[in-house]
Design an enzyme around this catalytic site. Structure first.
Site, short mmCIF file in Angstrom:
data_model
loop_
_atom_site.label_atom_id
_atom_site.label_comp_id
_atom_site.label_asym_id
_atom_site.label_seq_id
_atom_site.Cartn_x
_atom_site.Cartn_y
_atom_site.Cartn_z
N ASP A 122 -0.21 -10.14 8.57
CA ASP A 122 0.47 -10.15 9.93
C ASP A 122 -0.18 -10.86 10.96
OD1 ASP A 122 2.91 -8.37 9.40
OD2 ASP A 122 1.33 -6.79 9.51
N ASP B 179 9.25 -9.18 5.73
CA ASP B 179 8.81 -9.37 7.26
C ASP B 179 7.84 -10.69 7.19
OD1 ASP B 179 9.33 -6.88 6.19
OD2 ASP B 179 8.41 -5.82 8.21
#
Ligand code: GLY
Length: 404
Positions: free
Chosen positions: A121, A181
């Site tokens: 991330d 994602d």
């Protein structure tokens, strides 16, 4: 009717027909500059509320109305970059130095994540934050932090699989999980190659996007959430969900991440396959019979309790921002379709149904997002990334208006 009158009527009908054909289609959702500025002014006021109540070391995740409490995180949590990123967009809009100061304080805390090799991330964490700071005021220290972060992210790339590994947890269930994602972290790698002149980051990004395009999508261009790869053969082991309703369902935020990711990949590479994919995803979302009239998706397009299922304002905000950009790449009626859908979503999100009154909601702008229903976490609450992409979409819209 005599001949003369008949001819007059015919001419009149022809003229009306001609005019109707040539008149531009009225865009009932178009937003004007005053409306956009008002939403951004309200956002500034809310983030001043947020900044005033937040503890110095904390980053906002969500808010619970039942006991008026903020849920916050440290810098390791995947959402840590959104609050400074939102502050920077709002500083860009307002020139409010207090917002800039608050953002800079959070950037100092975030810096250490540049060495974090335990998460995929880093794009969310470092590019939404430092990326915006560097865009507004180029700074060699920011640049160095981000390049270090891109290096850390690159350590998660596996050449056999052709992807960046998403999660290290759930080792008993998945060998090499990649979630849709993860498309969002590729923008950071593309930037790192442009900035450093070293093509390796963009090569990883391109390979990841290609592998994802091949394995993450169904025939209708909806995407799975988690693809689990075999690290020896590079083959797919499982097609699963983590945050969606079922393995075969279309989790709304996952569709949003895919749409945004392929739109961004087209921007950075000009590869037609990425533009085609972005448009296929957009059409899956916008033509879906379960997309509500106001354009704010249910948390999963296949949630079993539709029409009573929870909505996900975060998915709408991400989709709205992505569609605004996609509408600049698409052509003719398709571009109009994407632009109008984005406007419809932004209008809905800016209404009382989704936007909190100033001073309420713990300082968050939007209500009604969903983090993780299967995990029974963050259900029908504000979320820091819903606000970030809503602000980004408004800023994109404002820029578009100024260029018209
Ligand atoms: N990346 C996690 C989520 O979208 O919930």
């Amino acid at each position: 009717m005599n001949d003369m009158k008949y001819l007059q009527s015919l001419c009149y009908l022809l003229l009306v027909g001609l005019f109707a054909c040539q008149a531009p289609e009225k865009d009932e959702y178009a937003l004007n500059a005053d409306f956009v500025d008002k939403q951004l002014q309200d956002a500034v006021a809310q983030y001043q509320v947020m900044a005033n109540r937040l503890e110095p070391d904390a980053l906002p995740k969500t808010y619970y109305q039942r006991d008026d409490s903020l849920e916050t995180s440290g810098t390791r949590w995947w959402t840590s970059g959104f609050y400074p990123g939102s502050l920077l967009y709002l500083y860009e809009f307002s020139g409010d130095e207090a917002l800039l100061k608050e953002a800079q304080a959070k950037l100092s805390q975030l810096e250490k994540e540049k060495d974090n090799t335990g998460t995929h991330d880093l794009g969310f964490m470092l590019y939404c934050s430092f990326g915006n700071a560097h865009r507004l005021a180029p700074d060699s220290a920011y640049r160095a932090i981000m390049l270090r972060g891109a290096e850390s992210l690159g350590t998660r790339f596996n050449t056999t699989v052709g992807c960046i590994r998403s999660w290290d947890h759930n080792g008993d269930k998945w060998q090499f999980p990649v979630i849709i994602d993860n498309m969002m972290n590729l923008e950071f790698l593309n930037w790192a190659s442009r900035e450093s002149g070293d093509p390796k980051y963009a090569e990883m990004s391109d390979t990841h996007a290609r592998t994802t395009l091949k394995n993450h999508f169904r025939d209708d261009y909806s995407s799975y959430h988690v693809i689990d790869y075999d690290t020896l053969s590079g083959e797919v082991r499982n097609r699963h969900t983590a945050q969606g309703a079922t393995h075969e369902s279309a989790w709304a935020r996952g569709q949003a991440w895919g749409l945004y990711g392929y739109t961004m990949m087209y921007r950075d590479t000009k590869d037609q396959a990425y533009l085609d994919q972005a448009q296929y995803i957009a059409d899956f979302i916008l033509d879906h019979p379960n997309l509500p009239e106001d354009g704010v998706p249910y948390w999963d397009f296949d949630a079993e309790d539709i029409p009573d299922a929870k909505r996900d304002a975060s998915a709408a905000a991400i989709i709205a921002s992505a569609l605004l950009e996609l509408s600049t790449f698409a052509e003719g009626g398709t571009a109009t379709k994407y632009l109008q859908a984005s406007e419809r979503m932004l209008k809905s999100l800016s209404s009382d149904a989704y936007k909190a009154p100033t001073g309420s909601n713990g300082g968050f702008i939007l209500l009604h997002s969903v983090g993780n229903i299967p995990g029974n976490s963050e259900v029908d609450v504000p979320l820091t990334y819903a606000d970030y992409y809503y602000i980004e979409a408004l800023m994109r819209y404002k820029k578009r208006l100024s260029e018209d």
